[in-house]
Design a protein around this motif. Sequence first.
Motif, PDB file in Angstrom:
ATOM      1  N   ARG A 185     109.242 147.351  29.335  1.00 31.37           N
ATOM      2  CA  ARG A 185     109.075 146.651  30.619  1.00 31.37           C
ATOM      3  C   ARG A 185     108.889 147.664  31.741  1.00 31.37           C
ATOM      4  O   ARG A 185     108.071 147.466  32.641  1.00 31.37           O
ATOM      5  N   HIS A 186     109.674 148.740  31.689  1.00 30.89           N
ATOM      6  CA  HIS A 186     109.522 149.801  32.684  1.00 30.89           C
ATOM      7  C   HIS A 186     108.092 150.320  32.698  1.00 30.89           C
ATOM      8  O   HIS A 186     107.479 150.480  33.756  1.00 30.89           O
ATOM      9  N   ALA A 187     107.583 150.633  31.514  1.00 31.99           N
ATOM     10  CA  ALA A 187     106.274 151.270  31.410  1.00 31.99           C
ATOM     11  C   ALA A 187     105.164 150.369  31.938  1.00 31.99           C
ATOM     12  O   ALA A 187     104.294 150.816  32.701  1.00 31.99           O
ATOM     13  N   VAL A 188     105.173 149.097  31.537  1.00 32.79           N
ATOM     14  CA  VAL A 188     104.084 148.212  31.971  1.00 32.79           C
ATOM     15  C   VAL A 188     104.193 147.879  33.454  1.00 32.79           C
ATOM     16  O   VAL A 188     103.176 147.714  34.145  1.00 32.79           O
ATOM     17  N   ALA A 189     105.415 147.787  33.975  1.00 29.98           N
ATOM     18  CA  ALA A 189     105.595 147.504  35.397  1.00 29.98           C
ATOM     19  C   ALA A 189     105.165 148.683  36.250  1.00 29.98           C
ATOM     20  O   ALA A 189     104.528 148.524  37.293  1.00 29.98           O
ATOM     21  N   CYS A 190     105.506 149.883  35.816  1.00 30.09           N
ATOM     22  CA  CYS A 190     105.083 151.084  36.535  1.00 30.09           C
ATOM     23  C   CYS A 190     103.559 151.196  36.508  1.00 30.09           C
ATOM     24  O   CYS A 190     102.933 151.518  37.525  1.00 30.09           O
ATOM     25  N   PHE A 191     102.952 150.927  35.374  1.00 37.92           N
ATOM     26  CA  PHE A 191     101.498 150.998  35.240  1.00 37.92           C
ATOM     27  C   PHE A 191     100.821 150.055  36.223  1.00 37.92           C
ATOM     28  O   PHE A 191      99.833 150.413  36.879  1.00 37.92           O
ATOM     29  N   LEU A 192     101.332 148.834  36.343  1.00 36.57           N
ATOM     30  CA  LEU A 192     100.719 147.845  37.229  1.00 36.57           C
ATOM     31  C   LEU A 192     100.844 148.246  38.692  1.00 36.57           C
ATOM     32  O   LEU A 192      99.916 148.027  39.482  1.00 36.57           O
ATOM     33  N   THR A 193     101.962 148.832  39.066  1.00 36.52           N
ATOM     34  CA  THR A 193     102.251 149.045  40.482  1.00 36.52           C
ATOM     35  C   THR A 193     101.976 150.491  40.902  1.00 36.52           C
ATOM     36  O   THR A 193     100.839 150.876  41.102  1.00 36.52           O
ATOM     37  N   ARG A 194     103.000 151.283  41.014  1.00 40.11           N
ATOM     38  CA  ARG A 194     102.888 152.613  41.613  1.00 40.11           C
ATOM     39  C   ARG A 194     102.348 153.677  40.680  1.00 40.11           C
ATOM     40  O   ARG A 194     102.083 154.804  41.100  1.00 40.11           O
ATOM     41  N   GLY A 195     102.170 153.337  39.391  1.00 34.38           N
ATOM     42  CA  GLY A 195     101.753 154.344  38.427  1.00 34.38           C
ATOM     43  C   GLY A 195     100.261 154.493  38.271  1.00 34.38           C
ATOM     44  O   GLY A 195      99.735 155.612  38.233  1.00 34.38           O
ATOM     45  N   ASP A 196      99.549 153.349  38.197  1.00 30.36           N
ATOM     46  CA  ASP A 196      98.117 153.432  37.883  1.00 30.36           C
ATOM     47  C   ASP A 196      97.245 152.456  38.678  1.00 30.36           C
ATOM     48  O   ASP A 196      96.189 152.848  39.172  1.00 30.36           O
ATOM     49  N   LEU A 197      97.644 151.194  38.767  1.00 33.08           N
ATOM     50  CA  LEU A 197      96.740 150.185  39.330  1.00 33.08           C
ATOM     51  C   LEU A 197      97.009 149.865  40.791  1.00 33.08           C
ATOM     52  O   LEU A 197      96.153 149.285  41.453  1.00 33.08           O
ATOM     53  N   TYR A 198      98.179 150.167  41.276  1.00 33.31           N
ATOM     54  CA  TYR A 198      98.569 149.913  42.667  1.00 33.31           C
ATOM     55  C   TYR A 198      98.399 148.434  43.039  1.00 33.31           C
ATOM     56  O   TYR A 198      97.910 148.071  44.112  1.00 33.31           O
ATOM     57  N   LEU A 199      98.828 147.569  42.143  1.00 30.95           N
ATOM     58  CA  LEU A 199      98.808 146.125  42.388  1.00 30.95           C
ATOM     59  C   LEU A 199     100.227 145.641  42.644  1.00 30.95           C
ATOM     60  O   LEU A 199     101.202 146.260  42.233  1.00 30.95           O
ATOM     61  N   SER A 200     100.345 144.513  43.303  1.00 30.84           N
ATOM     62  CA  SER A 200     101.639 144.050  43.797  1.00 30.84           C
ATOM     63  C   SER A 200     102.614 143.695  42.678  1.00 30.84           C
ATOM     64  O   SER A 200     102.244 143.060  41.692  1.00 30.84           O
ATOM     65  N   TRP A 201     103.867 144.070  42.899  1.00 31.54           N
ATOM     66  CA  TRP A 201     104.920 143.699  41.951  1.00 31.54           C
ATOM     67  C   TRP A 201     105.124 142.189  41.898  1.00 31.54           C
ATOM     68  O   TRP A 201     105.591 141.659  40.885  1.00 31.54           O
TER      69      TRP A 201
END
Length: 598
Positions: A398-414
């Motif tokens: 869950r950590h990995a996919v949430a980070c990827f979506l938000t501040r890690g790769d895609l910069y999309l809203s939590w």
Amino acid sequence: MLRSVQRKYAAPLKSQALNQKLNRLVAAARTPRMASTSSGQQSRSILWFRKGLRLHDNPALRDACTGSAAVFPIFIIDPYFLQKANYKVGVNRYQFLLESLTDLNSSLIGLGSQLLVLRGTPEEVLPKVLRDWGIKKLCYEIDTEPYAKVRDSRVDDMAREAGVEVKKHWSHTLYDTDMLVRENKGKAPLTMQAFEKLVDRVGQPLAPLPAPTARLPPVDVSLPGIKDTEVGVPTWQEMGYKEAPTSIFKGGETEALKRLEHYMKDTKWVASFEKPSTDPTAFIEPATTVLSPYLKFGCLSARLFHQRLLDVYRLHPKHSQPPMSLRGQLLWREFFYTLGSHTPNFDRISGNPICRQITWDSNPELFKAWRDGATGYPWIDAAMTQLREWGWMHHLARHAVACFLTRGDLYLSWESGKEVFEELLIDADFFINSANWMWLSASAFFAQYFRVYSPITFGKKYDKDGAYIRKFLPVLKDMPAKYIYEPWTAPREVQQRANCIIGRDYPAPIVDHAAASKECIARMGAAYKATNTGGAAKASPAKAAPSGDASTSAAAEAPPKKKATGKRAASTDQDNKRQKTLEETVTRKKGGKKEAGK
């Protein structure tokens, strides 16, 4: 029971509020478990199940049975929790609910009662049955979610206008969370450190009540609306779902207690449990308890789970400690319930005083790829596929996919990610889900936004051969281990032999992680300079975060502690001849992160 209560609380509690609660429990222990139906009393009670789908540790059940000649256990199928635009429940979680209701009905039948499943909004259903069944007392478990507060306030007013006594009980959490806030000078703690100090000062939670063994006051089946055809548990098809459930986890109190017993037998494992040290790629037998969905629906009492943990800890004095221990997972759950129920707009960015007001991108195409497990990064896609198929995944996934979506790769809203988890997780919990998404997006609680999970090397450290990926992405089952985490780097002939051509059979990466993560880190830095939280949730950099396994759900990242704690070092990621990029390796020393339990 009175003696067991007294033994449990032999040590004086430091909180007057809990002492008062103890006195009430002791008084209840002195009363008969339930009134005899031959006593001449003709009062009728309703026990309204919402969460708390169990017989053990159910004070509302005890209250409903006391002094009542007839008790009507009901559950209302509320259309709010179906496929509405603002709140969607996927078929796996709804099936888990239906299985829990079926199990509860079976247990009630064994005690001479039955569960009556009614349809409609509670505001429409309850006034009618209160009148038609001649009800004098309505009992239920307190629910602190925003929707529930409004619903229950309306129902309470209707019941009192009809001359019906309303009795409400705390049993979904370890403590009365309103009491915790009062004990904290009227404010909810904003960090886990502060919350741990608060509960240490308050003392241990009340002991769980035993399940009833005597027959319950009967249901009067001669009354209107109680024909078997009208009050049975529906099927998922009858609830309008088109796709069949696929979760491997079955709902119900019986299954919850069986699962609890299975893990409590291994006292050494329980005593040494540290959530960050568990394996997110284990799928034949998950590396954690997976008790979170049972806690979410109240099939398992948090107080019973807590008591059983204390029993084990007495056998093993050198046991693990919160926040990483199993007890720590229950405390994370309690922390988020306490803070969330006393924070406006806790589930969104706007109007949320503890959430940093970051302006995230909007990109439907990238979001869809993430949601559907089609990012081109097998570790991310396998985790999202497990979520869709099982309704569950390990907290580090869950950590990995949430980070990827938000501040890690895609910069999309939590907020968008939270809604997907809210729909698909069988353990989706309003407060915990929201808190963990704020945490992992570095919008609250956690401020080290530059510590980013690599979608390549993070999964590889646990599962070099990629068994987890092969399980949930069978299109890659024949890809050599050398390329399983980066299949786009495999030579064309290797892809052909693996029957998986990148860009045709499996997507190419939707972003270059090396470049995307650097851009996200820079944008987060600018956002931090331009915004503030509006509250005091800038971070608890000395504590680790929760997740979703022993007692809750979610995604959260653990910052390093000052001493002897698991550190998450920023390291370089050799994206197979790609440029170096900052990433998080999450070393597994003693301490560091934690989960909020399942």
